[in-house]
Design a protein around this motif. Structure first.
Motif, PDB file in Angstrom:
ATOM      1  N   SER A   1       0.742  -1.122   0.052  1.00  0.00           N
ATOM      2  CA  SER A   1       0.162   0.299  -0.150  1.00  0.00           C
ATOM      3  C   SER A   1       1.147   1.165  -0.080  1.00  0.00           C
TER       4      SER A   1
ATOM      5  N   VAL B   1      -5.777   3.098  -8.570  1.00  0.00           N
ATOM      6  CA  VAL B   1      -6.118   1.220  -8.994  1.00  0.00           C
ATOM      7  C   VAL B   1      -6.774   0.048  -8.382  1.00  0.00           C
TER       8      VAL B   1
ATOM      9  N   PHE C   1       1.659   2.861  -3.229  1.00  0.00           N
ATOM     10  CA  PHE C   1       0.634   3.785  -3.319  1.00  0.00           C
ATOM     11  C   PHE C   1      -0.063   4.987  -2.890  1.00  0.00           C
ATOM     12  N   GLN C   2      -0.071   4.938  -1.494  1.00  0.00           N
ATOM     13  CA  GLN C   2      -0.358   6.226  -0.754  1.00  0.00           C
ATOM     14  C   GLN C   2       0.369   7.312  -0.942  1.00  0.00           C
TER      15      GLN C   2
ATOM     16  N   ASN D   1      -8.516   5.735  -5.142  1.00  0.00           N
ATOM     17  CA  ASN D   1      -8.232   4.961  -5.339  1.00  0.00           C
ATOM     18  C   ASN D   1      -8.953   4.258  -6.770  1.00  0.00           C
TER      19      ASN D   1
ATOM     20  N   THR E   1     -10.254  -1.520  -1.984  1.00  0.00           N
ATOM     21  CA  THR E   1     -10.607  -0.770  -2.910  1.00  0.00           C
ATOM     22  C   THR E   1     -10.039  -2.238  -3.685  1.00  0.00           C
TER      23      THR E   1
ATOM     24  N   PHE F   1      -6.921   0.502   0.494  1.00  0.00           N
ATOM     25  CA  PHE F   1      -6.603  -0.137  -0.504  1.00  0.00           C
ATOM     26  C   PHE F   1      -6.793  -1.499  -0.146  1.00  0.00           C
TER      27      PHE F   1
ATOM     28  N   TYR G   1      -5.379   3.910   5.554  1.00  0.00           N
ATOM     29  CA  TYR G   1      -4.927   4.307   4.217  1.00  0.00           C
ATOM     30  C   TYR G   1      -4.918   2.631   4.252  1.00  0.00           C
TER      31      TYR G   1
END
Length: 445
Positions: A245, A257, A248-249, A254, A305, A302, A298
């Motif tokens: 994660s 992703v 991507f944070q 979202n 999603t 993640f 988050y």
């Protein structure tokens, strides 16, 4: 005094015993996974690239213990595909340079050990790219030069990406399949090279680049297609990805992703392993909050999603599992299909047997500070080397000889030794360039 576990309620774990069916027909006999974790015990005493990174009897001893531990699926630590681009001294290497009948025989023995009780055997492949180190120190204290500099493959011409990355993955996949492995995982996490193709630092202007995340997926599409030309899905060989994660944070939405994972599924990836958070807290938050509550975690965002985006691609989550109830609830909430253990498996190689039989309802409560990642990492390396020292035929229980880090005194003593060891590593160079693990004498074992 018995080992201490995290506080946990007694729950029905039937859901954890269920089979996991992959899209190509492979079946994991339960939902529990031994996650990838560096072993640091491959041959690095011989520096030549034809010999370096080859398994040995210790690896077979180690994976025998996990093989009989009751896992549905077992992963190796990360194996690099290019001897000139290592990630960690002491790790395994699978390449054309060190390919030989001896090397293949050792990997075949490893695969058999992993599958001793019908678990699936998966090898994790990695390439650190420009992060690779150029020299290392072996266990005897001798320094060796590997190369005069790491190649910047991320920005290299497409022909170089093909020959030095895609072709090497295909070579390793085919070799490992022939040695009896049931699949591979591409380490697309922690900023490694496979991850860099997806990141914002990818400034390529060809089809492997692009201004947004979804346009940078072509490399992973071409990679899987190349693997499948040599190792078809019809044969049951699994190919998956590891995602973290943190990569991507604050970088992607979202929706980006979600679309990324939809593309991975459409391409044909069999599974994804997700990491980057503490799952016990995530499950509690998912149970307690209403959908309108602002999400502060988050990692939970993640994984939710991704879980909503995937239907055919199996999800495993590694990180911070403590209680059987947390695992059961995560599956029932459709957050994940599989549960991955890394350091918990180093401390207790037969953890799945205990969880699934009701003998235990939680993982061991090791007394290291949760914030002290490196002490826990060195503890796992020591536990791994201890297990590698004896065949399963010479012990009563797989965990025999392992120190009890749920004991405050043992954990404190090890933490002090680990602090000294980390100072030694810092003086020698990069911590990951020493091809040995910490030496330690437990107070009790």
């Amino acid at each position: 005094m018995p080992h201490q576990r995290h506080n946990a309620e007694c729950v029905d774990v039937k859901v954890l015993t269920e089979h996991i069916h992959f899209r190509n027909g492979r079946v994991a006999l339960n939902r529990l996974m031994k996650s990838p974790m560096s072993e640091k015990i491959y041959n690095w005493e011989d520096p030549h690239e034809t010999k370096r990174g080859i398994p040995n009897a210790g690896l077979v001893n180690l994976y025998e213990k996990w093989g009989f531990g009751g896992f549905g699926i077992l992963f190796t630590g990360n194996l690099v595909i290019d001897p000139k681009h290592p990630y960690e001294a002491g790790q395994g290497i699978v390449s054309k340079e060190n390919d030989s009948p001896v090397m293949r025989d050792w990997y075949a023995k490893m695969a058999r050990a992993m599958k001793a009780n019908h678990a699936l055997a998966i090898a994790q492949l990695n390439h650190p790219g420009a992060w690779a180190f150029t020299e290392y120190t072996d266990g005897s204290g001798r320094k060796h030069v590997i190369s005069d500099g790491a190649d910047d493959i991320l920005n290299a011409p497409k022909s170089v990406v093909q020959s030095q990355l895609i072709d090497r993955v295909v070579y390793a996949a085919k070799l490992l399949s022939n040695c009896g492995f049931d699949g591979i995982e591409i380490n697309t996490a922690f900023g490694n090279l496979f991850c860099q193709f997806l990141g914002n630092n990818n400034k390529r202007t060809d089809e492997y680049g692009g201004a947004v995340l979804v346009t940078r997926t072509q490399f992973h599409i071409d990679l899987l297609n190349a693997i499948r030309r040599e190792v078809p899905a019809a044969g049951g060989f699994l190919v998956g990805l590891k995602l973290n994660s943190a990569d991507f944070q604050n970088n992607f939405t979202n929706d980006e992703v979600r679309r990324l994972c939809e593309i991975f599924e459409e391409t044909g990836y069999d599974f994804v392993e997700l990491t980057g958070g503490q799952m016990e807290q995530c499950v509690k938050e998912a149970q307690q909050r209403a959908s309108t509550i602002a999400r502060e975690n988050y990692f939970l965002e993640f994984i939710e999603t991704i879980s909503k985006a995937l239907n055919k691609t199996v999800i495993y989550i590694t990180g911070g599992w403590q209680t059987a109830s947390g695992m059961v609830n995560a599956v029932k909430l459709n957050i994940t299909q599989g549960i991955g253990f890394a350091r918990a498996a180093a401390a207790e190689p037969d953890l799945p047997r205990k969880l699934l039989s009701g003998v235990a309802h939680a993982t061991l409560d090791n007394k290291f500070s949760p914030a002290d990642y490196f002490t826990s990492k060195h503890a796992a390396h020591f536990q791994i080397k201890t297990m590698a020292g004896h065949s399963i035929n010479n012990v009563v229980r797989p965990s025999d000889g392992l120190p009890d880090f749920t004991d405050e005194k043992e954990a404190k003593n090890f933490a002090e030794k680990a602090a000294e060891y980390m100072k030694f590593l810092a003086a020698d160079g990069k911590p990951d360039t020493f091809a040995e693990v910490i030496k330690y004498t437990p107070l009790h074992s």
